[in-house]
Design an enzyme around this catalytic site. Structure first.
Site: not given
Ligand code: F6P
Length: 319
Positions: A11, A21, A23, A25, A72, A102-103, A125, A127, A129, A171, A215, A252
């Site tokens: 994701g 950028r 990495v 540069r 994915r 992510g993982d 990510t 998440d 996580d 997730r 509310h 996202r």
């Protein structure tokens, strides 16, 4: 001269571009050649590479999404897919692979290193996580996006004296719901790590109504309950009229926050430094505001704990 491949996978998350950028540069700064691999592991299997220049990553630090695209990739989960990927990288004389994701991305990276590909992972990510790092790239921006949406929902729920359930992503990790709940002043937060029944929610809503609060906002982490069934059950239990919103993929997107840009820049540079030091099979992260690195397997084995203090704070602040 070292040849480094970089890809984004899983994701997408705001701040991935800032990491690409950094990495590219930093890689060029240290005298390496850097190749962008499009569409994650799927693009790797299709040899969809391009050499990156300093200008390839100009004007992207502020942009959401990922210029390298993401995917994915089912084939990459198979032994034959991993073998093919390692052969492709060797054929193109790519000495190191940096994967931003992510993982799931890290699991793929760990398996690929068994085929002799030295690799480094950068966590990105929404998440949050991954247990070894306090923050993943994109999480802070997603909290801001979700909090902004909740503030808007709060306006209308206050005007109509309604209770609103808002579903956020995450997730199997409740962090996005938890941090958003705290920032958004939610009355209740339903996360996978803590049990809360319909009766608990009803009790809390009735109590706050008794003290004149008409509310309320309930944050639901995706997958904990079916939101429509939850709405009906709470309505049945309380007699109140509820509304629901699923925030979905809006979480996202968007420009990364300054926090995510700085984190991505620090992690991207550290990933290159590790390569220059000859390290591999590692992931970089942040702990107590210091950049850290751990073995990929160790990172994947660590069990994520939620901030129980945050969970308790939400209870205290919503009496
Ligand atoms: O991992 C990020 C994430 O946005 C999760 O929060 C969510 O469950 C999932 O991805 C959605 O995936 P997709 O965009 O493939 O539907």
């Amino acid at each position: 001269m070292k040849r480094i491949g970089v890809l984004t996978s899983g994701g997408d998350a705001p701040g991935m571009n800032a990491a690409i950028r950094a990495v590219v540069r930093a890689g060029i700064y240290y005298g390496c050649k850097v190749y962008g691999i499009n569409r994650g592991y799927c693009g790797l299997l299709e040899e969809d590479f391009e050499e990156m220049e300093l200008s390839s990553v100009g004007d992207i630090i502020q942009k959401g999404g990922t210029i390298l695209k993401s995917s994915r990739c089912e084939e990459f989960r198979t032994d034959s897919g991993l073998k093919k990927a390692s052969e492709i990288l060797k054929k193109h004389q790519i000495d190191y692979l940096i994967a931003i994701g992510g993982d799931g991305t890290f699991k793929g990276l760990e398996k690929l290193s068994a085929y002799g590909i030295p690799s480094i992972g950068i966590p990105a990510t929404i998440d949050n996580d991954l247990a070894y790092t306090d923050y993943t790239i994109g999480f802070d921006t997603a909290i801001s996006t979700a909090t902004d949406a909740i503030s808007k929902i709060r306006d209308t729920s206050a005007s109509h004296e309604r209770i609103h359930i808002v579903e956020v992503m995450g997730r199997e990790c409740g962090d996005l719901a938890l941090y958003t709940g705290l920032a958004g002043g939610a009355e209740a937060v339903l996360i996978p790590e803590e049990e809360m029944t319909v009766e608990d929610i009803a009790f809390r809503l009735k109590t706050t109504q008794l003290r004149g609060k008409k509310h309320s906002i309930i944050i639901l982490s995706e997958g904990v309950h079916d939101i429509t069934a939850l709405k009906q059950n709470v309505e049945k239990e309380t007699g109140f009229d509820l509304r629901l919103t699923i925030l979905g993929h809006v979480q996202r997107g968007g420009n990364p926050t300054a926090f995510d840009r700085i984190l991505a820049s620090r992690l991207g540079i550290r990933a290159i430094e590790l390569i220059m030091e000859g390290s591999s099979t590692k992931v970089v992260g942040i702990a107590r505001n210091e950049i850290v690195d751990v073995e990929i397997q160790e990172a994947l084995d660590m069990k994520k704990e939620i901030r129980k203090d945050f969970y308790e704070m939400i209870k205290i602040l919503s009496i």
